[in-house]
Write a protein that holds these residues in place. Sequence first.
Motif, short mmCIF file in Angstrom:
data_model
loop_
_atom_site.label_atom_id
_atom_site.label_comp_id
_atom_site.label_asym_id
_atom_site.label_seq_id
_atom_site.Cartn_x
_atom_site.Cartn_y
_atom_site.Cartn_z
N GLN A 8 0.94 -1.14 0.10
CA GLN A 8 -0.11 -0.04 -0.13
C GLN A 8 0.74 1.29 0.00
O GLN A 8 0.46 2.32 -0.49
CB GLN A 8 -0.92 0.03 1.15
CG GLN A 8 -2.01 -1.18 1.16
CD GLN A 8 -2.82 -1.22 2.29
OE1 GLN A 8 -2.59 -0.39 3.40
NE2 GLN A 8 -3.87 -2.00 2.32
N ALA A 9 2.06 1.21 0.72
CA ALA A 9 2.68 2.29 0.71
C ALA A 9 3.40 2.62 -0.63
O ALA A 9 3.86 3.74 -0.98
CB ALA A 9 3.93 2.22 1.83
N SER A 10 3.72 1.83 -1.52
CA SER A 10 4.33 1.85 -2.82
C SER A 10 3.53 2.25 -3.88
O SER A 10 3.88 2.05 -5.12
CB SER A 10 5.20 0.54 -2.97
OG SER A 10 4.13 -0.37 -3.21
N THR A 11 2.27 2.54 -3.65
CA THR A 11 1.37 2.83 -4.75
C THR A 11 1.62 4.26 -5.26
O THR A 11 1.93 5.09 -4.62
CB THR A 11 -0.04 2.98 -4.31
OG1 THR A 11 -0.57 1.77 -3.68
CG2 THR A 11 -1.14 3.20 -5.33
N PRO A 12 2.06 4.15 -6.60
CA PRO A 12 2.51 5.41 -7.19
C PRO A 12 1.23 6.64 -7.35
O PRO A 12 0.23 6.34 -7.49
CB PRO A 12 2.91 4.98 -8.67
CG PRO A 12 1.98 3.92 -8.98
CD PRO A 12 1.74 2.98 -7.74
N THR A 13 1.93 7.78 -7.12
CA THR A 13 0.72 8.72 -7.17
C THR A 13 0.85 9.14 -8.68
O THR A 13 1.49 9.28 -9.64
CB THR A 13 1.53 10.29 -6.53
OG1 THR A 13 1.97 9.60 -5.08
CG2 THR A 13 0.79 11.29 -6.80
N PRO A 14 -0.60 9.32 -9.04
CA PRO A 14 -0.94 9.74 -10.28
C PRO A 14 -0.19 10.90 -10.90
O PRO A 14 -0.23 12.14 -9.91
CB PRO A 14 -2.41 9.99 -10.60
CG PRO A 14 -2.94 10.18 -8.88
CD PRO A 14 -1.75 9.34 -8.16
N PRO A 15 0.27 11.22 -12.01
CA PRO A 15 1.08 12.31 -12.50
C PRO A 15 0.18 13.44 -12.70
O PRO A 15 -1.17 13.43 -12.77
CB PRO A 15 1.64 11.90 -13.95
CG PRO A 15 0.71 10.85 -14.47
CD PRO A 15 0.15 10.01 -13.28
N PRO A 16 0.68 14.66 -12.53
CA PRO A 16 -0.19 16.03 -12.53
C PRO A 16 -0.81 16.27 -14.15
O PRO A 16 -0.05 15.48 -15.09
CB PRO A 16 0.62 17.23 -12.11
CG PRO A 16 1.94 16.59 -12.65
CD PRO A 16 1.84 15.12 -12.22
N PRO A 17 -1.89 16.73 -14.36
CA PRO A 17 -2.08 17.00 -15.87
C PRO A 17 -1.36 17.75 -16.38
O PRO A 17 -0.56 18.71 -15.89
CB PRO A 17 -3.69 17.67 -15.45
CG PRO A 17 -3.51 18.03 -14.08
CD PRO A 17 -2.67 17.37 -13.24
N PRO A 18 -1.28 17.64 -17.63
CA PRO A 18 -0.17 18.32 -18.64
C PRO A 18 -0.70 19.87 -18.45
O PRO A 18 -1.95 20.28 -18.53
CB PRO A 18 -0.25 17.75 -19.94
CG PRO A 18 -1.89 17.17 -20.18
CD PRO A 18 -1.94 16.55 -18.59
N PRO A 19 0.27 20.78 -18.49
CA PRO A 19 -0.24 22.13 -18.81
C PRO A 19 -1.04 22.60 -19.85
O PRO A 19 -0.97 21.98 -21.02
CB PRO A 19 1.31 23.00 -18.84
CG PRO A 19 2.08 21.82 -19.36
CD PRO A 19 1.63 20.71 -19.06
N LYS A 20 -1.95 23.44 -19.78
CA LYS A 20 -2.75 23.87 -20.71
C LYS A 20 -2.15 24.66 -21.85
O LYS A 20 -1.28 25.51 -21.64
CB LYS A 20 -3.97 24.85 -20.39
CG LYS A 20 -4.95 23.81 -19.31
CD LYS A 20 -6.15 24.78 -18.82
CE LYS A 20 -7.10 24.42 -18.15
NZ LYS A 20 -8.31 24.87 -17.53
N PRO A 21 -2.51 24.46 -23.09
CA PRO A 21 -1.71 25.19 -23.99
C PRO A 21 -2.18 26.83 -24.29
O PRO A 21 -3.05 26.97 -23.62
CB PRO A 21 -2.34 24.36 -25.62
CG PRO A 21 -3.68 23.93 -25.03
CD PRO A 21 -3.65 23.74 -23.84
N PHE A 22 -1.29 27.34 -24.93
CA PHE A 22 -1.86 28.95 -25.12
C PHE A 22 -2.71 29.01 -26.03
O PHE A 22 -2.64 28.32 -27.05
CB PHE A 22 -0.40 29.86 -25.48
CG PHE A 22 0.64 29.75 -24.45
CD1 PHE A 22 0.22 30.64 -23.17
CD2 PHE A 22 1.92 29.09 -24.79
CE1 PHE A 22 1.44 30.85 -22.41
CE2 PHE A 22 2.77 29.13 -23.66
CZ PHE A 22 2.52 30.04 -22.36
#
Length: 226
Positions: free
Chosen positions: A45-59
């Motif tokens: 349970q301690a080694s469950t990966p954290t989901p990556p942050p969403p990609p930055p929004k384009p201009f």
Amino acid sequence: MNKKWAVFAIAAVIGLAAGCKNQNSGNASTDTSQQAAGGPSGSQQASTPTPPPPPPKPFVVPAGTEIPVILSSTINSRVANPGDEFEGSVASDILVDNEVAIPKGSGVTGTVVQSKKQGTFKGEADLAVKITRLQVRGKGYMIASSTYAATQKGKGKRTAVVTGGGAAVGALIGGLAGGGKGAAIGAALGGGGGLAASGTTGGKNVEFPAESRITFKLEEAVTIDR
């Protein structure tokens, strides 16, 4: 008789101890099997990966944004043909929400919309261009821009003002693309260049010299990746 009961008692104790040992061994084996099969455990349970942050929004660069362009080469109505391409670079940073969406120096590709050389005794020279593509951070974007145009009247009706070093175009400021044959779209050819009337045996022609700065406007919004 006492010895016989003593032997039975010892045997019973040994049997009970053996049974408990087998049970404990079975429980340990079961726990090991559950962990091997992916059963719940604290370390897993301690080694469950954290989901990556969403990609930055384009201009999103809105329609109407001005794109100042420095021409890489000279464009002359005497030799240019409709459909010819030219190149340039963005003259200054284009900002969206105070962030640089299109950096200064980004590559620009354009096309000649209209080109007509002037006749020897009559007629007028026309030249109109627009930009069609941006190269930003290694990625290309198709764009739609306003048209920048100029007209050089025939002999005796010269309306072009020969300029240099960023002088104003003067009477050539008008609207060929905006309706009617007139003068250039925009205000002036600023900084380091200008509109020139080139003398040839075929009369005066419209020329946008290399290093001229011409400002176009986006007719449609364009989305630029970060």
